[in-house]
Design an enzyme around this catalytic site. Structure first.
Site, PDB file in Angstrom:
ATOM      1  CG  ASP A   9      59.445  -8.373  70.419  1.00 10.26           C
ATOM      2  OD1 ASP A   9      60.498  -9.016  70.331  1.00 10.26           O
ATOM      3  OD2 ASP A   9      58.660  -8.505  71.378  1.00 10.26           O
ATOM      4  CB  SER A  10      58.882 -12.689  68.958  1.00  8.84           C
ATOM      5  OG  SER A  10      59.007 -12.385  70.334  1.00  8.84           O
ATOM      6  CE1 TYR A  41      59.720 -14.278  65.782  1.00 12.10           C
ATOM      7  CE2 TYR A  41      61.490 -12.669  65.677  1.00 12.10           C
ATOM      8  CZ  TYR A  41      60.269 -13.123  65.238  1.00 12.10           C
ATOM      9  OH  TYR A  41      59.596 -12.430  64.254  1.00 12.10           O
ATOM     10  N   GLY A  42      62.895 -17.286  70.830  1.00 15.30           N
ATOM     11  CA  GLY A  42      64.006 -17.701  71.703  1.00 15.30           C
ATOM     12  C   GLY A  42      64.465 -19.136  71.568  1.00 15.30           C
ATOM     13  CB  CYS A  72      63.288  -8.797  69.255  1.00 14.49           C
ATOM     14  SG  CYS A  72      63.430 -10.557  69.579  1.00 14.49           S
ATOM     15  CG  ASN A  73      67.545  -8.102  74.089  1.00 14.10           C
ATOM     16  OD1 ASN A  73      68.559  -7.530  74.432  1.00 14.10           O
ATOM     17  ND2 ASN A  73      66.346  -7.673  74.446  1.00 14.10           N
ATOM     18  CB  THR A  74      65.779 -13.465  70.474  1.00 13.25           C
ATOM     19  OG1 THR A  74      65.499 -13.461  71.881  1.00 13.25           O
ATOM     20  CG2 THR A  74      66.089 -14.861  70.024  1.00 13.25           C
ATOM     21  CB  CYS A 183      64.165 -10.993  76.995  1.00 13.96           C
ATOM     22  SG  CYS A 183      62.590 -11.408  76.217  1.00 13.96           S
ATOM     23  CB  THR A 184      62.008  -6.150  74.507  1.00 16.64           C
ATOM     24  OG1 THR A 184      61.627  -7.155  73.550  1.00 16.64           O
ATOM     25  CG2 THR A 184      63.234  -5.427  74.013  1.00 16.64           C
ATOM     26  CG  HIS A 185      58.301 -10.641  75.551  1.00 16.17           C
ATOM     27  ND1 HIS A 185      58.926 -10.591  74.339  1.00 16.17           N
ATOM     28  CD2 HIS A 185      56.994 -10.950  75.298  1.00 16.17           C
ATOM     29  CE1 HIS A 185      58.045 -10.871  73.380  1.00 16.17           C
ATOM     30  NE2 HIS A 185      56.875 -11.096  73.943  1.00 16.17           N
TER      31      HIS A 185
END
Ligand code: DGL
Length: 258
Positions: A9-10, A41-42, A72-74, A183-185
């Site tokens: 992920d980012s 990354y968004g 990470c969705n992005t 968004c996983t965050h």
């Protein structure tokens, strides 16, 4: 097969995936890459996101990973197609749970909170157009600042609540009955989100679906780890120290150049 499952992920967002995955797969080893040097990354270009995703995958392959989860969705919505074309091991991604939301909604209003690049990606647009949503309204909100705040872990709960409120209230006013966390965050502040949402709005994410897919892929490629000895879970970051303020669990955190 003892080789690890690779996840990236980012930053710390994907640890919310790892948390459940390691419970579901108690014999598997894990390597997690938090690319916090390049977070977020968004707001990067599609080309930059592909470059970063590819870089992360190459590093995970150096660790001999047998499967990669893009947590990470992005990164998924902007790079998974091309990544699958050039990387031969199974690649699992995560994207907003549009289908479950369409099946769930009674008010015909779905809320979605995600990064700008997820909401403007071709894959997200394709998912929307492939599903019958003519009579359903999708209320999108970009979670500006949230990833940074969660990643840095420096901000007070009241500040995050204030920002979340400004994103959630307009959707609540549109009569949504479910909210997609794209968004996983955001999973790291789910308790705050619950605090702000009326009880009758359901939060939907795709973590369980991703976990099921990982298990299916391991089974179908016959690469499940059956050994129960010396399991390891390693988390690497490449930027400044990973903030633990939003993490529920403690991990073995290590700096690595990648
Ligand atoms: N966790 C990433 C996601 O799921 C955050 C993206 C970012 O770095 O902006 O979209």
């Amino acid at each position: 097969m003892k080789s690890p499952i690779g996840i990236f992920d980012s930053g710390i967002g994907g640890l919310s995936i790892l948390e459940k995955l390691k419970e579901k797969l108690p014999h598997e080893n894990f390597i997690y890459l938090a690319d916090n040097l390049n977070c977020p990354y968004g707001n990067k270009t599609k080309e930059e996101i592909f470059f970063l995703s590819h870089k992360n995958c190459k590093k995970l392959i150096e660790f001999n990973c047998k499967i990669i989860v893009i947590a990470c969705n992005t990164a998924t919505t902007n790079s998974i197609k091309k990544i699958r074309e050039i990387i031969s091991i199974p690649i699992i991604g995560i994207e907003p749970a549009i289908k479950p939301a369409i099946n769930y909604t009674k008010t015909k209003n779905i809320g979605i909170l995600a990064t700008e690049n997820t909401l403007t990606s071709k894959l997200f647009f394709k998912t929307l157009s492939e599903n019958k949503i003519d009579n359903i309204n999708i209320h999108e909100k970009i979670g500006y600042q949230l990833v940074n705040m969660i990643e840095e872990g420096l901000h007070s709960k009241s500040k995050i609540l204030k920002i979340l409120k400004s994103y959630l209230n307009p959707m609540i006013n549109e009569n949504i009955d479910c909210l997609l966390l794209g968004c996983t965050h955001y999973n790291h502040v789910i308790e705050m989100i619950k605090e702000l949402l009326p009880n009758d709005i359901k939060i939907l994410d795709t973590i369980d679906a991703v976990n099921r897919q990982v298990l299916n892929q391991l089974k179908s490629h016959d690469i499940l780890n059956i050994s129960t000895k010396n399991r390891y879970i390693k988390v690497f970051y490449n930027g400044s120290k990973l903030s633990k303020n939003f993490l529920k669990e403690s991990y073995d955190l290590n700096y690595l150049k990648f």
